[in-house]
Enzyme design. Structure first.
Site, PDB file in Angstrom:
ATOM      1  N   SER A 214     -48.447-103.707 -29.880  1.00  0.00           N
ATOM      2  CA  SER A 214     -48.116-103.526 -31.287  1.00  0.00           C
ATOM      3  C   SER A 214     -47.814-102.051 -31.522  1.00  0.00           C
ATOM      4  CB  SER A 214     -49.291-103.952 -32.166  1.00  0.00           C
ATOM      5  OG  SER A 214     -49.123-103.486 -33.487  1.00  0.00           O
TER       6      SER A 214
ATOM      7  N   GLU B  39     -57.698 -89.592 -28.604  1.00  0.00           N
ATOM      8  CA  GLU B  39     -56.620 -90.124 -29.439  1.00  0.00           C
ATOM      9  C   GLU B  39     -56.228 -89.141 -30.541  1.00  0.00           C
ATOM     10  OE1 GLU B  39     -55.700 -94.357 -31.617  1.00  0.00           O
ATOM     11  OE2 GLU B  39     -57.618 -93.402 -32.065  1.00  0.00           O
TER      12      GLU B  39
ATOM     13  N   GLU C 174     -48.613 -87.494 -30.546  1.00  0.00           N
ATOM     14  CA  GLU C 174     -47.967 -88.461 -31.447  1.00  0.00           C
ATOM     15  C   GLU C 174     -48.645 -88.519 -32.811  1.00  0.00           C
ATOM     16  OE1 GLU C 174     -47.928 -90.338 -27.244  1.00  0.00           O
ATOM     17  OE2 GLU C 174     -49.331 -89.215 -28.498  1.00  0.00           O
TER      18      GLU C 174
END
Length: 596
Positions: free
Chosen positions: A330, A372, A377
């Site tokens: 996803s 993360e 990004e």
């Protein structure tokens, strides 16, 4: 019929199931035998020898964890020979251990320290070798620190990485007195196929592996009058934090946790569950769009099954080992990162605060979330979306540092605007929770009816089995979704990366006919994350899971798309799921990485 054997432990007769070890037999009789290399999650190693016992008639002491009970055995767990042997083994371990305990992150929660205290190691009869060895500390990872001077070479981390995760980032190098726990070519953990999941941290008995902590940075932000510090809390934290405060596993402390965060000085106490609900709306819509393109438009470029992307440990795993299937992921960011992007856009605008003055902090059950937050990004707000990530353990430290009596805190509620959530958001904390939340919403969007399970509980996707499969048949859908009439939506759930491999090998071989797959990197899902309280074992994870589902059952709204704050977000800001602004702030792509 289960065969029994008769043994004696310290002179008392015991009947025990055949095949049980001496350690298990003693535990059932309420006798504690100390261990270091043993862990319920892992295979038996028998290499630390702390658990030695005396079996009458045998010349050598036996490792209780690795010795099965045999009929007629006479076992002594507390003889003079046993006590002296254990004490010497502990002394030998301490001789090679950097025992500067008061400066150690695991001070007060270290199994070696506890044994040294129990056996009253007041003097050291062996030469202290720690100062003579060229020990190193690996601090290059934003998630995990590795300190060889604290390592007792029990190999629990090695077995964890191999057996639970199937990653093998850690291994045993060299022999004899040069033996050490190392990585591929002794590279930093940040430079090998490490998923940052932190399971090695959770299973390490000492301070050799710990999370990189950002407690002082967060205290500094809170103390800065020019900064507006917002905090988000993941669903699994509320069923884990209590353990750090002396409560039994499975205690829900949501209200007390909110009250504590407010007392710590955070300007706004919000909930990751809010963006878990948002993730479901975006991800559920994405799944339905993929199915439409695949089944109606016959678009061969659409990748099915669609696989969830909420677990950053899993994301790094697939980037390394199955990069050819990145398009199956996803495109949705995790709830943490959705929250971070919105905190410095939607929240900043609503509160009339300059985004550069907002510090976004998240409390997570996960060490991989630290990595993360550092990913390049994750700057779609124009700033770093999440500034600092603290584990459940780090939050507990801050609560204690602030002198708060956790038991006496009156429960409080989350602040509004990104603080409201549903039961579907809560169950994100357990394996199968993302799948269940998504099905509650997707099925209703397609049919106009609730999922055909009692009280919305989709039990086939619940449980702690490594891989679970479920099928839901779609009947009499709304006109827009008529092409799904009669389709059996096939789903799979896996937790622990060794189980993720089973799913991905099937996908790679073209043998998986799933439409939707949920994968979580850690055993039990986020509630068993690498940042949760230590110790952890299957029984503790089960208690946390029960608490997660109890919290869901008590909430008034239990479907993500019915969250009024999410509805307001779309009305005032995002406009629609998978819209232009949603794509910019809430979705991303991931990167192929090397396999070593």
């Amino acid at each position: 019929m289960n065969k029994k054997v008769n043994i004696t432990i310290n002179g008392f007769p015991v009947e025990i199931k055949k095949g049980k070890t001496i350690l298990e037999a003693a535990e059932e009789e309420g006798i504690r035998i100390p261990t270091l290399c043993y862990h319920k999650d892992l295979c038996v190693a028998g290499n630390c020898r702390v658990c030695v016992v005396e079996v009458v008639g045998q010349k050598r002491l036996s490792a209780a964890c690795a010795t099965p009970c045999e009929d007629g055995m006479e076992i002594l767990t507390n003889s003079l020979k046993v006590r002296n042997s254990r004490k010497h083994i502990i002394e030998l371990l301490l001789a090679e251990h950097n025992a500067d305990c008061t400066k150690c992150y695991r001070n007060g929660n270290c199994e070696l320290q506890e044994l040294a205290s129990e056996y009253k190691i007041m003097t050291q009869d062996f030469l202290e070798l720690a100062p003579l060895k060229n020990y190193t500390i690996d601090m290059f990872s934003p998630s995990i620190m590795k300190d060889d001077s604290k390592c007792i070479r029990c190999q629990r981390c090695v077995r964890t990485c191999a057996e639970l995760q199937g990653v093998n980032a850690l291994t045993v190098a060299y022999k004899g007195d040069r033996m050490k726990i190392s990585t591929f070519f002794e590279k930093a953990m940040n430079d090998v196929v490490c998923t940052n999941c932190g399971q090695c941290v959770n299973h390490c008995p000492t301070g050799a592996l710990v999370e990189r902590n950002y407690i002082e940075e967060v205290w500094g932000a809170i103390s800065d009058p020019t900064k507006h510090v917002v905090v988000q809390t993941a669903p699994a934290v509320r069923v884990g934090l209590g353990e750090e405060m002396g409560m039994k596993p499975g205690e829900r402390v949501t209200g007390k946790m909110v009250a504590a965060l407010r007392r710590l000085g955070f300007d706004s106490v919000l909930d990751t569950d809010f963006t878990a609900d948002l993730t479901i709306v975006e991800e559920g819509t994405e799944l339905l769009m993929r199915l439409k393109k695949a089944l109606v438009e016959k678009d061969k470029n659409v990748k099915i099954p669609m696989i969830t992307s909420c677990s950053p440990g899993w994301i790094k795993y697939i980037e390394h080992l199955y990069p050819e299937h990145l398009d199956n992921l996803s495109t949705c960011k995790s709830p943490q990162q959705m929250f971070g992007a919105l905190a410095k856009t939607y929240y900043a605008k609503a509160r009339n605060i300059e985004p550069e003055n907002i510090i976004s902090v998240s409390i997570m059950p996960c060490t991989a979330k630290k990595y993360e937050a550092h990913r390049p990004e994750m700057h779609d707000s124009g700033y770093r979306d999440v500034d600092y990530v603290l584990t459940t353990r780090e939050l507990a430290i801050m609560v204690k540092q602030a002198g708060l009596d956790f038991d006496k805190l009156a429960p409080a509620k989350f602040d509004r605007l990104m603080g409201d959530s549903t039961g579907a958001g809560v169950i994100f904390g357990a394996t199968g929770g993302v799948m269940e939340a998504a099905l509650r919403t997707a099925y209703e969007l397609v049919t106009g009816r609730e999922v055909p399970f009692e009280n919305l509980n989709i039990t086939p996707v619940r449980g702690l089995e490594g891989v679970r499969k479920a099928t839901i048949k779609i009947e009499n859908p709304l006109e827009e979704w008529a092409f799904l009439d009669g389709v059996e939506l096939k789903c799979a759930v896996a937790h622990g990366l060794v189980n993720a491999k089973k799913i991905m090998d099937a996908v790679k071989a073209g043998e998986a006919d799933f439409h939707f797959v949920e994968i979580m990197a850690c055993p039990g899902g986020c509630l068993g994350g690498g940042g949760q309280p230590i110790p952890t074992n299957p029984e503790i994870r089960q208690k946390r899971a029960e608490a997660i589902y109890a919290e869901d059952a008590e909430l008034t709204i239990r479907k993500s798309h019915e969250n009024p704050e999410v509805q307001k977000l779309y009305k005032d800001f995002l406009k629609e799921p998978l819209g232009e602004l949603s794509h910019h702030l809430l979705h991303t792509k991931y990167t192929k990485r090397e396999r070593f």
